[in-house]
Motif scaffolding. Sequence first.
Motif, PDB file in Angstrom:
ATOM      1  N   ASN A 111       0.817  -1.217   0.000  1.00  0.00           N
ATOM      2  CA  ASN A 111       0.000   0.000   0.000  1.00  0.00           C
ATOM      3  C   ASN A 111       0.850   1.266   0.000  1.00  0.00           C
ATOM      4  N   ARG A 112       1.887   1.239  -0.831  1.00  0.00           N
ATOM      5  CA  ARG A 112       2.751   2.417  -1.000  1.00  0.00           C
ATOM      6  C   ARG A 112       3.434   2.843   0.293  1.00  0.00           C
ATOM      7  N   GLU A 113       3.755   1.931   1.125  1.00  0.00           N
ATOM      8  CA  GLU A 113       4.496   2.244   2.342  1.00  0.00           C
ATOM      9  C   GLU A 113       5.986   2.155   2.043  1.00  0.00           C
ATOM     10  N   ILE A 114       6.745   3.050   2.633  1.00  0.00           N
ATOM     11  CA  ILE A 114       8.198   3.019   2.495  1.00  0.00           C
ATOM     12  C   ILE A 114       8.773   2.470   3.796  1.00  0.00           C
ATOM     13  N   ILE A 115       9.482   1.380   3.694  1.00  0.00           N
ATOM     14  CA  ILE A 115      10.029   0.718   4.879  1.00  0.00           C
ATOM     15  C   ILE A 115      11.219   1.511   5.399  1.00  0.00           C
ATOM     16  N   GLN A 116      11.120   1.944   6.652  1.00  0.00           N
ATOM     17  CA  GLN A 116      12.182   2.701   7.319  1.00  0.00           C
ATOM     18  C   GLN A 116      12.639   3.879   6.458  1.00  0.00           C
ATOM     19  N   ALA A 117      11.693   4.745   6.139  1.00  0.00           N
ATOM     20  CA  ALA A 117      12.006   5.936   5.339  1.00  0.00           C
ATOM     21  C   ALA A 117      13.001   6.827   6.069  1.00  0.00           C
TER      22      ALA A 117
END
Length: 374
Positions: free
Chosen positions: A52-58
Motif C-alpha cells: 500500500n505504497r508504504e516506504i520501509i524505514q524511510a
Amino acid sequence: MTEIDSEEDLLWDLVGNCISKLNFEDAVVYLLDESGEFLEQKATLGPKSGKNREIIQAIRVPVGKGVTGKVVKTGLPLLIPDTRQFPDYIPDDQFRLSEVAVPILLEGKVIGVIDSENSQADFFTELHVRILNAVASIYSGQIARIRAEKRLKEKQEKLLELQKRNYQFQLEALSAQLSPHFVFNSLNSIQNQIFRDDKESSLRFLSIFAKLLRYFLSQLHLEKAALAEEIQMITWYLQLQKLRYGEILQFEIITDEAFSQERIRIPSMVIQNLIENLLEEQIQSANGAISVQISFGKNQEEVSMNVLINQAGPANSRQKRPTGKLPARTWEEFVQLMNEIKPFHIDFESGEKPCLQNESPCKYVNLILPILNE
C-alpha cells in the motif's frame, strides 16, 4: 500522466511504470521538504517498498550530505562506480557498491532527486544518467502542472472563502446597524414622546430615525462613505440614544467645519459599529452617567477619530436605565474582519487615560481610517 492529479500518485507512477523498466535493483524518489533543508523519500522500488505504497524505514537526508544531498547542492547528476571509494556514501537499507543520482529540476531549481543503487560495482553507465535525466525532466513538467493546478484550486477556494466572509460581513454590518434592539428601543422612545403629547420632539426624532435608517440602507453595499455624512450619521445615532437614556448620556462631537466642504471618503460602517459597541459596553458596566467625546482630525492620507468615554457622575436615581444588549462581535473583531476582507489597513489603539474632568480612568480609542479615492 496528464490524468494524475497528485504528486504522490505521480511519483509512484514514476518508479512503478517507468524506472521499473530499467530492471534496477532499487530506486528511490526524493523531494525537498518545506524547509528546503532535507530530502524526504516519497516513492520507492525494490526492498524498501512495502504494501500500500508504504516506504520501509524511510529516511531523511540533509542537503549536502551523501550522494543525493550533494546532487541537490550542485544541481548536477552524480555517478558513483564504487561507493567504497566515496567517503560521503550513506547506506540506506543495505550497503551497495554503485549508485547513480540525478536532480529533478523545476524552474531551474532542484526540488528532488531520482536515486538508484546496485550491489555490483560499475553497474551504472552514462546511458543510465541520460535516461534518468530525461525521465526527471518529463516528470518535473508533470509536477509543475500538478502544483500549478493546486495553487489555482487554493486561490479559487480562498476567493470563495473571502466572498463567503464578505457576505457574512455585510449581514453583520446590517445586523449591527438595523438591530431589532436599536430599532425597537428608538421607536419606544419616540412613542413615549408621543404619549407625553410632545409633538415637536416626536416629529423631530421620528425624522432623525427615518434619516438614519435611510442612510444605513443606502450604505449597505458601499465600501466608501463621505466623512461628513458619517459624522452626521453618528450625530443622529447619539441623539436617538440620548432620547432613550436621557440625562444618563451626554455627548460632544468636535470636528472641523471644512470637512463638510471637502470630498473626503473613508471605509463605511466602521464608525457606527465602534460607537455602538463602546456605548453599549460602557452603559452595561456604568454606575453613573456616561459622557462621550468624539473628535476628528485628518492629514493628506488618513482620518483620525478619537473617542473618550467616561462615567461623568452619579445617575439620576429617578431615571431608570434600560439594559442594553452587547453586540455579538466586538468592534476590534469587526475592524480585523474588515481589514481581512477589504485591504483598507484600518489601525487603532485603545486603553485608559485620565478623564478630562478629573483623574479617574477613562476609556479611549484612537481609530485611524485611510482616505479612499473617489
